[in-house]
Design a protein around this motif. Sequence first.
Motif, PDB file in Angstrom:
ATOM      1  N   PRO A  70       9.307 -11.327  -9.471  1.00  0.00           N
ATOM      2  CA  PRO A  70       9.067  -9.896  -9.253  1.00  0.00           C
ATOM      3  C   PRO A  70       7.591  -9.631  -8.997  1.00  0.00           C
ATOM      4  N   ASP A 105       9.008 -17.137 -16.624  1.00  0.00           N
ATOM      5  CA  ASP A 105       9.556 -18.053 -17.637  1.00  0.00           C
ATOM      6  C   ASP A 105      10.400 -19.129 -16.959  1.00  0.00           C
ATOM      7  N   GLN A 108       8.602  -7.805 -14.467  1.00  0.00           N
ATOM      8  CA  GLN A 108       8.514  -9.124 -15.113  1.00  0.00           C
ATOM      9  C   GLN A 108       8.744  -8.985 -16.623  1.00  0.00           C
ATOM     10  N   ARG A 167      10.666 -11.427 -28.144  1.00  0.00           N
ATOM     11  CA  ARG A 167      10.890 -12.830 -27.783  1.00  0.00           C
ATOM     12  C   ARG A 167       9.814 -13.763 -28.348  1.00  0.00           C
ATOM     13  N   PRO A 227      16.261 -17.768 -19.017  1.00  0.00           N
ATOM     14  CA  PRO A 227      14.916 -17.361 -18.589  1.00  0.00           C
ATOM     15  C   PRO A 227      14.927 -16.758 -17.194  1.00  0.00           C
ATOM     16  N   MET A 228      13.997 -15.845 -16.975  1.00  0.00           N
ATOM     17  CA  MET A 228      13.876 -15.173 -15.681  1.00  0.00           C
ATOM     18  C   MET A 228      12.415 -15.249 -15.234  1.00  0.00           C
ATOM     19  N   ALA A 229      12.212 -14.979 -13.956  1.00  0.00           N
ATOM     20  CA  ALA A 229      10.875 -14.816 -13.384  1.00  0.00           C
ATOM     21  C   ALA A 229       9.927 -15.935 -13.801  1.00  0.00           C
ATOM     22  N   ILE A 289      12.564  -7.986 -17.311  1.00  0.00           N
ATOM     23  CA  ILE A 289      13.615  -8.990 -17.087  1.00  0.00           C
ATOM     24  C   ILE A 289      13.416 -10.252 -17.906  1.00  0.00           C
ATOM     25  N   THR A 290      12.192 -10.468 -18.382  1.00  0.00           N
ATOM     26  CA  THR A 290      12.008 -11.630 -19.255  1.00  0.00           C
ATOM     27  C   THR A 290      12.183 -11.229 -20.718  1.00  0.00           C
TER      28      THR A 290
END
Lengths: 288, 221
Positions: free
Chosen positions: A274, B77, A280, B3, B73-75, A283-284
Amino acid sequence: MAQAPVNIKPPKFQETPPMPLGDDPENADPMAKEAIALETKSLRVFYGSHLTLDSISMKVAARRITAIIGPSGCGKSTLLRCFNRMNELLQGASIKGEVLFMGEDLYARDVDPTEVRYRIGMVFQKPNPFPKSIYDNVAFGPRINGYKGNLDELVEKSLRRAALWEEVKDRLKKSALELSGGQQQRLCIARALAVAPEVILMDEPASALDPLATLKIEDLMQELAKDYTIVIVTHNMQQAARVSDYTAFLTTEGGGAPGKLVEFGPKDVIFTNPRDQRTQDYITGRFG
Amino acid sequence: MTRVGFDHDLKHLQDELLELGSMVEKAVIRAVDSLKRRDLTLARTVVDEDKLINAKRFAIEETCLKLLATQQPMAQDLRIIVAVLHTTVDLERMGDHAEGIARVSIRIGDDPLIKPLIDIPRMMELAVSMLRRALDSFIHRDTAAATRVCNDDDEIDNLNDQIYRELLTYMLQDPRKITQATYLTWVAHNLERIADRSTNIAEQAVFVVTGKREEIGSSKY
């Protein structure tokens, strides 16, 4: 706006091109090659004098799945409801700016909101079948519309499209309330399909369902997206990542501040790279 | 900030990667040392300890899989974990190249070297420096430093050419030196590969920051 045709027929869009991700999603306008079903221009939504959504300008590509994600209270559902004038049913709600459907102003004086809701159907968070038989649930809309064709065929077609036919074909006269939650939700989708919408809005359609029923709904959405435009509001980011073609991220600064569109793009970009730090963070899972 | 646990796991994962990097670095330095000082015991240690490098690689991969499966995990991460997966493979292969150098050292055995080693240790120092800086750029998300690592690869390639030409001269002058001279070209080749894999790591560092996969500079080998 033309009278809604009451038969099951895919809407007339151009041949759907492959997802225009391009070589460099950063530079390419992903929407340039898409047919646009819905568009908002500087949309602002008020409840009374309170501004709940501010300056939303986005496009919804035809026969794609567009997901709207964002934290609670950011106005996702409000935005979704603007797409079929459902907000008008709430006391004191008003909008400024434009919402276009196939290029036409959805809020123009001569547009009948009821007809809008036929062409742009909606499925809600909690399955809400009528306390009637399975058959009558699906036949309800077409009957009200004065459908002149073969109703049995229409009911079967709609149930087949909603991937429910095989499970209910032997008990169409039984009460819809006897179905499981997942089946009820697919029945609601069949009911929406029966009036031949062009767009289906889904507000958290799987949040009340178990994982298996959720995946069935997701499969169904992918299937339906071949013929229908789908806009889904979801809290489940993995769901948005799995099913959507495009994702819009809305957020609010909290404390009653209006929701704003932070980032919109092909889901591959939103979920892997993103552009905006707020996207960011959200979504994380590091938001708030 | 939420997190906290996942952040801790991500940091731990990168610490483990650094740990693997220093194991590889040590192996490369020791392998060339064993050759230079004709220390066969040290060479055998490098060969034996390659098992530890392999085990560490598998442990890191296991952690990556666990995080992918359990944390969705996204982006960035997601990019970090994917980049760690790539980098751990590169590091393990660099360990194999160090082992290759140590095996050359063992093959040469008690024979005296045909020439004093000057360029090979220089090449080793540069390769190790590239490895260290590539990992630093990865950890510090420093794309400028990562790009500098990739640009250094030309110097490695030049040294490799120079060593090859020099050893060829030795071979032409005295065919009895062909065997050992060939072994030494293998050593240079292993070092060239180590440097090249360091540039892969630097490219992963850029990917973590920008999300772009690109070949920065290009090795002629």
